[in-house]
Motif scaffolding. Sequence first.
Motif, short mmCIF file in Angstrom:
data_model
loop_
_atom_site.label_atom_id
_atom_site.label_comp_id
_atom_site.label_asym_id
_atom_site.label_seq_id
_atom_site.Cartn_x
_atom_site.Cartn_y
_atom_site.Cartn_z
N LEU A 1 0.82 -1.21 0.00
CA LEU A 1 0.00 0.00 0.00
C LEU A 1 0.85 1.26 0.00
O LEU A 1 0.60 2.20 -0.76
N VAL A 2 1.88 1.28 0.86
CA VAL A 2 2.74 2.46 0.94
C VAL A 2 3.49 2.67 -0.37
O VAL A 2 3.57 3.79 -0.88
N ALA A 3 4.03 1.59 -0.92
CA ALA A 3 4.77 1.70 -2.18
C ALA A 3 3.86 2.13 -3.31
O ALA A 3 4.22 2.98 -4.13
N CYS A 4 2.67 1.56 -3.36
CA CYS A 4 1.70 1.92 -4.40
C CYS A 4 1.29 3.39 -4.27
O CYS A 4 1.20 4.11 -5.28
N SER B 1 3.35 7.91 -11.34
CA SER B 1 3.84 6.73 -12.05
C SER B 1 2.70 5.72 -12.16
O SER B 1 2.61 4.77 -11.37
N LEU B 2 1.82 5.93 -13.13
CA LEU B 2 0.57 5.19 -13.19
C LEU B 2 0.77 3.72 -13.54
O LEU B 2 0.03 2.85 -13.06
N GLU B 3 1.76 3.42 -14.38
CA GLU B 3 1.98 2.02 -14.74
C GLU B 3 2.39 1.20 -13.53
O GLU B 3 1.86 0.11 -13.28
N ASN B 4 3.31 1.73 -12.74
CA ASN B 4 3.73 1.01 -11.54
C ASN B 4 2.62 0.98 -10.49
O ASN B 4 2.49 0.01 -9.75
N ALA B 5 1.83 2.06 -10.42
CA ALA B 5 0.68 2.08 -9.50
C ALA B 5 -0.30 0.99 -9.89
O ALA B 5 -0.85 0.30 -9.02
N GLN C 1 -1.52 -6.37 -7.61
CA GLN C 1 -0.97 -7.31 -6.63
C GLN C 1 -1.74 -7.27 -5.31
O GLN C 1 -2.03 -8.30 -4.71
N ILE C 2 -2.07 -6.06 -4.88
CA ILE C 2 -2.83 -5.92 -3.63
C ILE C 2 -4.18 -6.63 -3.74
O ILE C 2 -4.67 -7.21 -2.78
N SER C 3 -4.79 -6.57 -4.92
CA SER C 3 -6.12 -7.15 -5.11
C SER C 3 -6.15 -8.65 -4.83
O SER C 3 -7.20 -9.20 -4.51
N HIS C 4 -5.01 -9.32 -4.93
CA HIS C 4 -4.96 -10.77 -4.67
C HIS C 4 -4.98 -11.07 -3.17
O HIS C 4 -5.24 -12.21 -2.77
N LEU C 5 -4.70 -10.06 -2.34
CA LEU C 5 -4.63 -10.27 -0.90
C LEU C 5 -5.71 -9.53 -0.13
O LEU C 5 -6.11 -9.96 0.95
N ALA D 1 -7.02 -2.68 3.40
CA ALA D 1 -6.37 -2.65 2.09
C ALA D 1 -7.40 -2.51 0.97
O ALA D 1 -7.17 -1.81 -0.02
N ALA D 2 -8.55 -3.18 1.12
CA ALA D 2 -9.59 -3.11 0.09
C ALA D 2 -10.06 -1.67 -0.11
O ALA D 2 -10.23 -1.21 -1.25
N TYR D 3 -10.26 -0.93 0.98
CA TYR D 3 -10.78 0.43 0.85
C TYR D 3 -9.70 1.43 0.47
O TYR D 3 -9.97 2.41 -0.24
N PHE D 4 -8.45 1.18 0.88
CA PHE D 4 -7.38 2.07 0.47
C PHE D 4 -7.05 1.90 -1.01
O PHE D 4 -6.75 2.88 -1.70
N THR D 5 -7.11 0.67 -1.51
CA THR D 5 -6.86 0.47 -2.95
C THR D 5 -7.98 1.10 -3.78
O THR D 5 -7.72 1.67 -4.84
N GLU D 6 -9.20 1.01 -3.29
CA GLU D 6 -10.31 1.66 -3.99
C GLU D 6 -10.10 3.17 -4.06
O GLU D 6 -10.34 3.80 -5.09
N ALA D 7 -9.62 3.74 -2.96
CA ALA D 7 -9.37 5.18 -2.92
C ALA D 7 -8.22 5.58 -3.85
O ALA D 7 -8.31 6.58 -4.58
N LEU D 8 -7.14 4.80 -3.82
CA LEU D 8 -6.00 5.09 -4.70
C LEU D 8 -6.40 4.96 -6.17
O LEU D 8 -6.01 5.78 -7.01
#
Length: 505
Positions: free
Chosen positions: A80-83, A91-95, A101-105, A117-124
């Motif tokens: 999450l921090v790295a993303c 850096s959208l490609e790396n994001a 990867q986060i979505s698998h966990l 993690a689910a809600y932070f990835t949705e926000a990002l």
Amino acid sequence: MLGQWPQNYKRVFKDFDELIAPFDHFSFCSGMIQGGKSFITSPPLQFMSWISLSPGLGSPFPWLRELKSEERGLYLIHLLVACANHVAAGSLENANIGLEQISHLASADGDTMQRIAAYFTEALADRVLKAWPGLHKALNSTKISSVHEKIHVQNLFFELCPFLKLAYVITNQAIVEAMEGEKMVHIIDLNCFEPAQWINLFQTFNARPEGPPHLRITGIHEQKEVLDRMALRLTEEAEKWNSPFQFNPVVCKLENLDLESLGVKTGEALAVSSVLQLHSLLVSDDEMLRRISSPSMSKNLNADLSKRVLQMNQRTLGEWLKKEPVHVYTPSPDLASPSPLSPLALAPAPKLGSFLSALRGLSPKLIVITEQESNHNGSTLMERVMEALNFYAALFDCLESTVSRAPVERQKVEKMLFGEEIKNIIACEGVERKERHEKLEKWILRFELAGFGKVPLSYHGMLQAGRLLQANNYDGYKIKEDNGRVVICWQERPLYSMSAWGFRP
């Protein structure tokens, strides 16, 4: 029974900044390994960093899903921090690789860290999509935002967690003590949606030896139906206790409220209750503030702030000068950044300033404010991500310990309340970013600069709040007093702060 988060993740969130410090300085796309050694030293995590560098591979390592909860949680924090760093850098490609990867966990119905993690990835992801306004609008054009659902979720939060109950108990006792001997009491409720708070106050006022005062409550809410329900319920309660009572509904958003139109009468003792509302008045045009912060304009801004600092009471100003004397007298853009406790470090908030100025003009006897005890008003994305991770980890954990994972009520609170707040903190900027929570230390400065004096919160109110926790078996929740203010904690983590203020001539 207490959840496992505080024990399993103690070393993660006891000193969160120390844990993630290395993650702020290395590149996600180049991996975590420098000089042949990994930053992550706990097997099997030490070989995980390069897994996320393979776009489109899905989850090439099935054993990722079989990680123990603590190992998975640590890895999710790292991802999450790295993303977030990549999103902040554009850096959208790396994001995108990180989000995949986060979505698998991550999982909205998994353990605490998976849910966060689910809600932070949705926000990002939402923030990334805003780079393409047309695409973002198209994907959100059919979403229905129901005010009734929002109110329902607020009620669920009131029922599932004790935070609002505690705030109401402490607020009411402060009002009762401040209004001792008063015959006409006027209360302005800046978010009038929960009748339980004022029903409790009726009961307390009626226990006074001299009998209850004439009570007028002005309720502020943007929905007329909510205020109609409040009026009906409170009027019924007043009749039950035979208490003189008047309810004055004001259908309005807080940001549009004209305090002078509320008709505060001569002879009324005025109290104001604000529970999780004032931070919305910190909203501002961030682009405008960046222009204001330019060297050509910052001199005038700092000079104005210095004048306001000198209006603070002598004791407070004296204490502050001992810590940072130079910034008051020599405001200059060339100076080092002021400390977080400096008035010059406060983000300009014209709406809040105008509101507090108008409020002071009403000469309130008491103002009690409750706010989130976290700094989600940082100017950079990474500041807000790190603060929000720490804050919402504790909130999700207290829900994990209080309510089982299955109930739909818990999922609604996480998605529609916490999840939407996270999205606003991370995905939004400018006037759209309304969840601008600040810590107590900054609210103290803002109120002192506005000309209000501190009113210590009632010790008896804190005792009542403690009894409420004990009576309902709210294990893990704590109330701490500090110099007349109160913080409400989950375990040792402060989550909400309370302070009281009064008119200072």
